[in-house]
Enzyme design. Structure first.
Site, PDB file in Angstrom:
ATOM      1  N   PHE A  33      47.196  43.004  44.422  1.00  0.00           N
ATOM      2  CA  PHE A  33      46.531  44.164  45.034  1.00  0.00           C
ATOM      3  C   PHE A  33      46.867  44.197  46.534  1.00  0.00           C
ATOM      4  O   PHE A  33      46.737  43.187  47.216  1.00  0.00           O
ATOM      5  CB  PHE A  33      45.023  44.060  44.806  1.00  0.00           C
ATOM      6  CG  PHE A  33      44.281  45.299  45.204  1.00  0.00           C
ATOM      7  CD1 PHE A  33      44.385  46.459  44.454  1.00  0.00           C
ATOM      8  CD2 PHE A  33      43.506  45.315  46.351  1.00  0.00           C
ATOM      9  CE1 PHE A  33      43.707  47.607  44.826  1.00  0.00           C
ATOM     10  CE2 PHE A  33      42.822  46.466  46.725  1.00  0.00           C
ATOM     11  CZ  PHE A  33      42.925  47.609  45.972  1.00  0.00           C
ATOM     12  N   ASP A  83      40.519  36.350  42.674  1.00  0.00           N
ATOM     13  CA  ASP A  83      39.911  37.655  42.925  1.00  0.00           C
ATOM     14  C   ASP A  83      39.516  38.247  41.573  1.00  0.00           C
ATOM     15  O   ASP A  83      40.380  38.482  40.716  1.00  0.00           O
ATOM     16  CB  ASP A  83      40.916  38.562  43.658  1.00  0.00           C
ATOM     17  CG  ASP A  83      40.300  39.900  44.053  1.00  0.00           C
ATOM     18  OD1 ASP A  83      39.334  40.332  43.398  1.00  0.00           O
ATOM     19  OD2 ASP A  83      40.816  40.528  45.010  1.00  0.00           O
ATOM     20  N   TYR A 114      31.621  47.270  43.074  1.00  0.00           N
ATOM     21  CA  TYR A 114      31.587  48.694  42.691  1.00  0.00           C
ATOM     22  C   TYR A 114      32.498  49.056  41.537  1.00  0.00           C
ATOM     23  O   TYR A 114      32.733  50.221  41.277  1.00  0.00           O
ATOM     24  CB  TYR A 114      31.889  49.588  43.901  1.00  0.00           C
ATOM     25  CG  TYR A 114      33.202  49.333  44.623  1.00  0.00           C
ATOM     26  CD1 TYR A 114      34.409  49.751  44.081  1.00  0.00           C
ATOM     27  CD2 TYR A 114      33.214  48.697  45.849  1.00  0.00           C
ATOM     28  CE1 TYR A 114      35.598  49.528  44.736  1.00  0.00           C
ATOM     29  CE2 TYR A 114      34.405  48.465  46.522  1.00  0.00           C
ATOM     30  CZ  TYR A 114      35.592  48.885  45.961  1.00  0.00           C
ATOM     31  OH  TYR A 114      36.758  48.655  46.611  1.00  0.00           O
ATOM     32  N   LYS A 115      33.021  48.059  40.815  1.00  0.00           N
ATOM     33  CA  LYS A 115      33.822  48.392  39.635  1.00  0.00           C
ATOM     34  C   LYS A 115      32.957  48.192  38.389  1.00  0.00           C
ATOM     35  O   LYS A 115      32.006  48.928  38.190  1.00  0.00           O
ATOM     36  CB  LYS A 115      35.116  47.589  39.648  1.00  0.00           C
ATOM     37  CG  LYS A 115      36.044  48.100  40.766  1.00  0.00           C
ATOM     38  CD  LYS A 115      37.263  47.271  40.995  1.00  0.00           C
ATOM     39  CE  LYS A 115      38.038  47.837  42.178  1.00  0.00           C
ATOM     40  NZ  LYS A 115      38.706  46.798  42.961  1.00  0.00           N
ATOM     41  N   ARG A 172      45.688  55.090  34.815  1.00  0.00           N
ATOM     42  CA  ARG A 172      44.846  53.961  34.428  1.00  0.00           C
ATOM     43  C   ARG A 172      43.558  54.462  33.798  1.00  0.00           C
ATOM     44  O   ARG A 172      42.847  55.260  34.392  1.00  0.00           O
ATOM     45  CB  ARG A 172      44.542  53.108  35.662  1.00  0.00           C
ATOM     46  CG  ARG A 172      43.672  51.907  35.375  1.00  0.00           C
ATOM     47  CD  ARG A 172      43.526  51.027  36.587  1.00  0.00           C
ATOM     48  NE  ARG A 172      42.653  51.618  37.608  1.00  0.00           N
ATOM     49  CZ  ARG A 172      42.370  51.039  38.769  1.00  0.00           C
ATOM     50  NH1 ARG A 172      42.902  49.861  39.066  1.00  0.00           N
ATOM     51  NH2 ARG A 172      41.573  51.625  39.633  1.00  0.00           N
TER      52      ARG A 172
HETATM   53  C1  LIG Z   1      39.173  47.003  44.310  1.00  0.00           C
HETATM   54  C2  LIG Z   1      39.806  45.745  44.781  1.00  0.00           C
HETATM   55  C3  LIG Z   1      39.526  45.239  46.043  1.00  0.00           C
HETATM   56  C4  LIG Z   1      38.610  46.012  46.951  1.00  0.00           C
HETATM   57  O1  LIG Z   1      38.512  45.517  48.220  1.00  0.00           O
HETATM   58  P1  LIG Z   1      37.454  46.133  49.225  1.00  0.00           P
HETATM   59  O2  LIG Z   1      37.572  45.273  50.395  1.00  0.00           O
HETATM   60  O3  LIG Z   1      36.110  46.052  48.562  1.00  0.00           O
HETATM   61  O4  LIG Z   1      37.844  47.554  49.482  1.00  0.00           O
HETATM   62  C5  LIG Z   1      40.088  44.029  46.403  1.00  0.00           C
HETATM   63  N1  LIG Z   1      40.913  43.349  45.566  1.00  0.00           N
HETATM   64  C6  LIG Z   1      41.229  43.846  44.351  1.00  0.00           C
HETATM   65  C7  LIG Z   1      42.128  43.080  43.448  1.00  0.00           C
HETATM   66  C8  LIG Z   1      40.698  45.064  43.933  1.00  0.00           C
HETATM   67  O5  LIG Z   1      41.013  45.550  42.741  1.00  0.00           O
END
Ligand SMILES: *Cc1c(COP(=O)(O)O)cnc(C)c1O
Length: 349
Positions: free
Chosen positions: A63, A134, A159-160, A308
């Site tokens: 990511f 992560d 938030y997921k 997705r």
């Molecule tokens: C959604 C996501 C994030 C989000 O990071 P924020 O700092 O909360 O915006 C980080 N890592 C991964 C792998 C994600 O999918």
């Protein structure tokens, strides 16, 4: 209310609610900040715990925020640290005696491909490195067993699949064995042993609390805390079985209905290698996702060409997938995605 409603303790009390969802002991997890900020803190801690090593191994295509944070941290360090970005199937081979930490996302945000957390954590340990995971696309979608896998550090997103709402706070995990061994560098007052002494020098709080930085966003924390109540007493294995069944249904509907429209399947079909999403690719993916949203089916577009579809086993019905596939089919058959307004790009895709 900071005292009476215990608002100030939310990072730890909400953390205790979240801990069993990811296989952490109650004192190993705290809710705070964003995933990116927590990754910075945990990565810095990992490097501190392995002072004689100077390589971070991660995955090419991880990511982007994770890759940017890794590079940003390395730019601050006095000791030169090399970032090794290995292909997803070459990770174990990229570890060596110089590796401080293996930093990976458990479920890939594009393809949904899931790593073997236990195997890769063991490989990191064999090389004398730490493993930092992560869990952005895992927490709340499937059982995760951080302690069972021997993970050292982890971060994840509120938030997921955890349903904390837009911009919900994230979480961090530090295995008990490391908690008193180091100090992450964002030493804000709420990580202090006695913040309301207002003393000039930092003294770390015992346990997981030393990983907190500043005042929690109480309204957002309250929403996440309430969302976590939905998981109370839930059998996470049953949740996973539902997620797998939703995936299997979406694959068979794809085979049956969508074969002729130029899509390619991006996600692994094998359950054990897939998280809780099914991704397709199509050269006009962006327009198709926009046309779908207008039809009431909200997916994500991920550059360059990925559509997705998240599978949320807590509340999604099998029927919803039938409706989604029917909507895709209609948009493709009628070529509705060609309408020019669907090609207009917003900032967030
Ligand atoms: C959604 C996501 C994030 C989000 O990071 P924020 O700092 O909360 O915006 C980080 N890592 C991964 C792998 C994600 O999918």
């Amino acid at each position: 209310s900071l005292n009476e409603a215990r608002w100030n303790e939310l990072p730890l009390t909400t953390g205790r609610k979240l801990a069993p969802l990811v296989g952490a002991a109650p004192g190993e997890l705290a809710v705070a900040d964003s995933t990116s900020v927590n990754l910075f803190k945990m990565l810095a801690l990992a490097l501190q715990l392995r002072p004689d090593r100077n390589v971070i191994v991660t995955e090419a295509g991880n990511f982007p925020s994770d890759l940017y944070i890794i590079d940003g941290l390395c730019g601050l360090l006095e000791r030169p640290v090399e970032v090794r970005r290995a292909a997803p199937d070459q990770l174990a081979g990229a570890l060596d005696e110089r590796t401080a930490v293996l930093c990976l996302t458990h479920v890939d945000y594009r393809s949904g491909r899931m790593h073997d957390m236990t195997g890769l954590t063991a490989a990191a340990h064999e090389a004398g490195a730490l493993a930092l995971w992560d869990l952005a696309h895992s927490a709340g979608a499937m059982p995760v067993d951080l302690d069972g896998a021997g993970a050292d550090l982890a971060v994840g997103c509120g938030y997921k699949f955890l349903n904390g709402g837009p911009g919900a706070p994230a979480f961090l995990f530090v295995a008990e064995r490391w908690q008193e061994q180091g100090q992450q560098p964002l030493t804000g007052w709420l990580g202090h042993a006695r913040p309301f002494d207002f003393s000039d020098g930092f003294e770390p709080a015992p346990g997981i609390a030393r990983n907190l930085c500043g005042t929690p966003p109480v309204l957002s924390m309250a929403a996440l805390d309430a969302a976590l109540d939905l998981f109370g007493g839930l059998d996470l294995q049953a949740l996973r079985r539902k997620s797998e069944a939703l995936g299997a249904l979406l694959f068979s509907l794809y085979d049956q209905e969508l074969r002729d429209f130029g899509f390619e399947l991006v996600s692994p079909r094998e359950d054990a290698r897939r998280g809780s999403q099914v991704s397709l690719s199509h050269p006009r993916g962006y327009e198709i996702v926009q046309a779908l949203a207008e039809a009431g089916v909200v997916g994500d577009f991920r550059a360059p060409d990925i559509l997705r579809f998240g599978l949320a086993p807590l509340y999604q019905r099998y029927e919803d997938l039938w409706d989604a596939v029917s909507a895709v089919k209609e948009i493709m058959r009628e070529e509705r995605w060609r309408e020019p307004r669907f090609a207009e790009r917003g900032i967030v895709t």
